[in-house]
Design a protein around this motif. Structure first.
Motif, mmCIF file in Angstrom:
data_model
loop_
_atom_site.group_PDB
_atom_site.id
_atom_site.type_symbol
_atom_site.label_atom_id
_atom_site.label_comp_id
_atom_site.label_asym_id
_atom_site.label_seq_id
_atom_site.Cartn_x
_atom_site.Cartn_y
_atom_site.Cartn_z
ATOM 1 N N SER A 160 -7.181 10.549 -2.141
ATOM 2 C CA SER A 160 -6.605 10.223 -3.448
ATOM 3 C C SER A 160 -5.526 9.146 -3.366
ATOM 4 N N ASP A 161 -5.292 8.620 -2.179
ATOM 5 C CA ASP A 161 -4.270 7.582 -1.996
ATOM 6 C C ASP A 161 -4.748 6.285 -2.643
ATOM 7 N N PRO A 162 -3.999 5.728 -3.612
ATOM 8 C CA PRO A 162 -4.459 4.518 -4.305
ATOM 9 C C PRO A 162 -4.476 3.267 -3.423
ATOM 10 N N ASP A 163 -3.772 3.322 -2.293
ATOM 11 C CA ASP A 163 -3.683 2.144 -1.425
ATOM 12 C C ASP A 163 -4.718 2.145 -0.307
ATOM 13 N N ILE A 164 -5.337 3.279 -0.048
ATOM 14 C CA ILE A 164 -6.146 3.419 1.162
ATOM 15 C C ILE A 164 -7.382 2.517 1.158
ATOM 16 N N LEU A 165 -8.037 2.360 0.007
ATOM 17 C CA LEU A 165 -9.244 1.533 -0.038
ATOM 18 C C LEU A 165 -8.928 0.069 0.253
ATOM 19 N N ASN A 166 -7.829 -0.423 -0.297
ATOM 20 C CA ASN A 166 -7.447 -1.813 -0.042
ATOM 21 C C ASN A 166 -7.073 -2.014 1.417
ATOM 22 N N VAL A 167 -6.388 -1.031 1.996
ATOM 23 C CA VAL A 167 -5.992 -1.137 3.404
ATOM 24 C C VAL A 167 -7.216 -1.110 4.314
ATOM 25 N N ILE A 168 -8.192 -0.252 4.009
ATOM 26 C CA ILE A 168 -9.431 -0.221 4.799
ATOM 27 C C ILE A 168 -10.179 -1.546 4.665
ATOM 28 N N LYS A 169 -10.211 -2.094 3.444
ATOM 29 C CA LYS A 169 -10.855 -3.398 3.238
ATOM 30 C C LYS A 169 -10.177 -4.471 4.083
ATOM 31 N N ASN A 170 -8.830 -4.488 4.083
ATOM 32 C CA ASN A 170 -8.094 -5.458 4.901
ATOM 33 C C ASN A 170 -8.418 -5.282 6.379
ATOM 34 N N THR A 171 -8.504 -4.030 6.816
ATOM 35 C CA THR A 171 -8.797 -3.747 8.220
ATOM 36 C C THR A 171 -10.150 -4.327 8.617
ATOM 37 N N PHE A 172 -11.138 -4.190 7.748
ATOM 38 C CA PHE A 172 -12.460 -4.742 8.041
ATOM 39 C C PHE A 172 -12.451 -6.269 7.987
ATOM 40 N N ILE A 173 -11.645 -6.843 7.101
ATOM 41 C CA ILE A 173 -11.540 -8.308 7.061
ATOM 42 C C ILE A 173 -10.954 -8.823 8.368
ATOM 43 N N TYR A 174 -9.884 -8.171 8.843
ATOM 44 C CA TYR A 174 -9.283 -8.589 10.109
ATOM 45 C C TYR A 174 -10.265 -8.427 11.261
ATOM 46 N N GLY A 175 -11.019 -7.324 11.255
ATOM 47 C CA GLY A 175 -11.950 -7.066 12.349
ATOM 48 C C GLY A 175 -13.175 -7.948 12.311
ATOM 49 N N VAL A 176 -13.898 -7.902 11.199
ATOM 50 C CA VAL A 176 -15.164 -8.641 11.087
ATOM 51 C C VAL A 176 -14.907 -10.140 10.929
ATOM 52 N N GLY A 177 -13.914 -10.502 10.110
ATOM 53 C CA GLY A 177 -13.615 -11.919 9.888
ATOM 54 C C GLY A 177 -13.196 -12.617 11.168
ATOM 55 N N SER A 178 -12.268 -11.991 11.910
ATOM 56 C CA SER A 178 -11.823 -12.581 13.173
ATOM 57 C C SER A 178 -12.973 -12.675 14.173
ATOM 58 N N THR A 179 -13.823 -11.657 14.194
ATOM 59 C CA THR A 179 -14.949 -11.654 15.124
ATOM 60 C C THR A 179 -15.901 -12.811 14.851
ATOM 61 N N LEU A 180 -16.254 -13.002 13.594
ATOM 62 C CA LEU A 180 -17.168 -14.092 13.240
ATOM 63 C C LEU A 180 -16.572 -15.451 13.601
ATOM 64 N N LEU A 181 -15.318 -15.672 13.218
ATOM 65 C CA LEU A 181 -14.691 -16.972 13.458
ATOM 66 C C LEU A 181 -14.484 -17.230 14.949
ATOM 67 N N GLN A 182 -14.011 -16.216 15.669
ATOM 68 C CA GLN A 182 -13.771 -16.403 17.098
ATOM 69 C C GLN A 182 -15.054 -16.712 17.847
#
Length: 279
Positions: free
Chosen positions: A48-70
């Motif tokens: 029920s945490d209103p921030d958790i979905l955005n934080v998980i989305k950011n986590t995947f952006i950092y993980g997947v985005g960095s992986t693709l670019l690197q």
């Protein structure tokens, strides 16, 4: 002979992991000697945490985005530096140099570049306009800026792994392909990529793990803000533990991050290993 390793693993990996699960089932504040067990309440609260979905989305952006670019940029550098060109040793050193800098220091270096007051970028912008850009406070941009900084720092690792893979490929394959009239693109698709499969596996898995648990650069550049707009699970966990003194909920976030990293990295590992066998 395995006993010292098992002792170290148990002391620094297994026991803290079990302790983290135990803490997540309590309302401990992280400091007091008193706490009580509340079962799965922290995990229910997470849903029920209103921030958790955005934080998980950011986590995947950092993980997947960095992986693709690197991997894309690192492979490009490796292919370039695998050629017979002058000064390639110097270029390799320059590209790899950011890796040896502490991620926290790297974050602060780029913070002084992007910061609103006195940042190097805004000094340039103010030469052409009267309004500086507050990029690190923009929720639409700060996550991608952090992804760029993380990519910039670790391109050198991907480059070195790919370069080692390229140098292990026999030139006989390329000579035979050239005799058959294969184009450079065809050689890359049918020779280079299949034979680089082990290097691709190593890079993708390592990059995913590093990106999904990204902490230092975020802490230095935005501290996860504004609010939790640029936070990852690791920085959110840090803030909740130390700023809110809510160790139980922080531990539950840590367990969530562990599950996400395990699922994503192991899925990628098994899929890429299977591709290696097929190719």
């Amino acid at each position: 002979m395995y006993l010292p390793t098992l002792i170290l693993f148990s002391a620094f990996i297994f026991f803290p992991f079990i302790k983290g699960i135990d803490i997540s089932l309590t309302n401990w504040d992280g400091y007091s000697q008193e706490f009580r067990r509340i079962g799965l309440e922290n995990y229910k609260r997470m849903l029920s945490d209103p921030d958790i979905l955005n934080v998980i989305k950011n986590t995947f952006i950092y993980g997947v985005g960095s992986t693709l670019l690197q991997n894309i940029i690192g492979l490009g550098y490796a292919i370039l530096l695998n050629q017979s060109i002058k000064g390639k040793g110097i270029v390799r050193t320059i590209v790899y140099l950011p890796v040896i800098i502490s991620p926290l220091i790297m974050g602060y270096i780029w913070y002084f570049f992007f910061q609103y007051n006195g940042g190097a970028l805004n000094d340039i912008i103010l030469l052409f306009t009267d309004q500086p850009a507050n990029l690190l406070a923009d929720p639409k941009l700060n996550v991608w800026i952090i992804t760029f900084v993380n990519t910039f720092q670790y391109i050198g690792v991907a480059m070195i792994v790919y370069l080692a893979g390229l140098q292990s490929i026999s030139k006989d394959y390329y000579e035979a392909a050239q005799l058959d009239g294969a184009s450079a693109l065809s050689q890359f698709k049918n020779i280079t990529l299949p034979l680089l499969a082990p290097s691709i596996t190593i890079n993708i898995v390592l990059n995913l793990i590093g990106g999904l648990k990204l902490f230092d650069v975020i802490k230095a550049m935005t501290d996860g803000g504004p609010g939790y707009a640029s936070a990852s699970l690791s920085t959110m966990m840090y803030q909740i533990y130390f700023a809110r003194q809510d160790a139980g909920y922080a531990a539950s976030l840590g367990n969530l991050m562990f599950v996400i990293i395990c699922v994503v990295s192991l899925t990628a590992l098994f899929y890429l290993r299977k591709r290696e066998v097929q190719e």
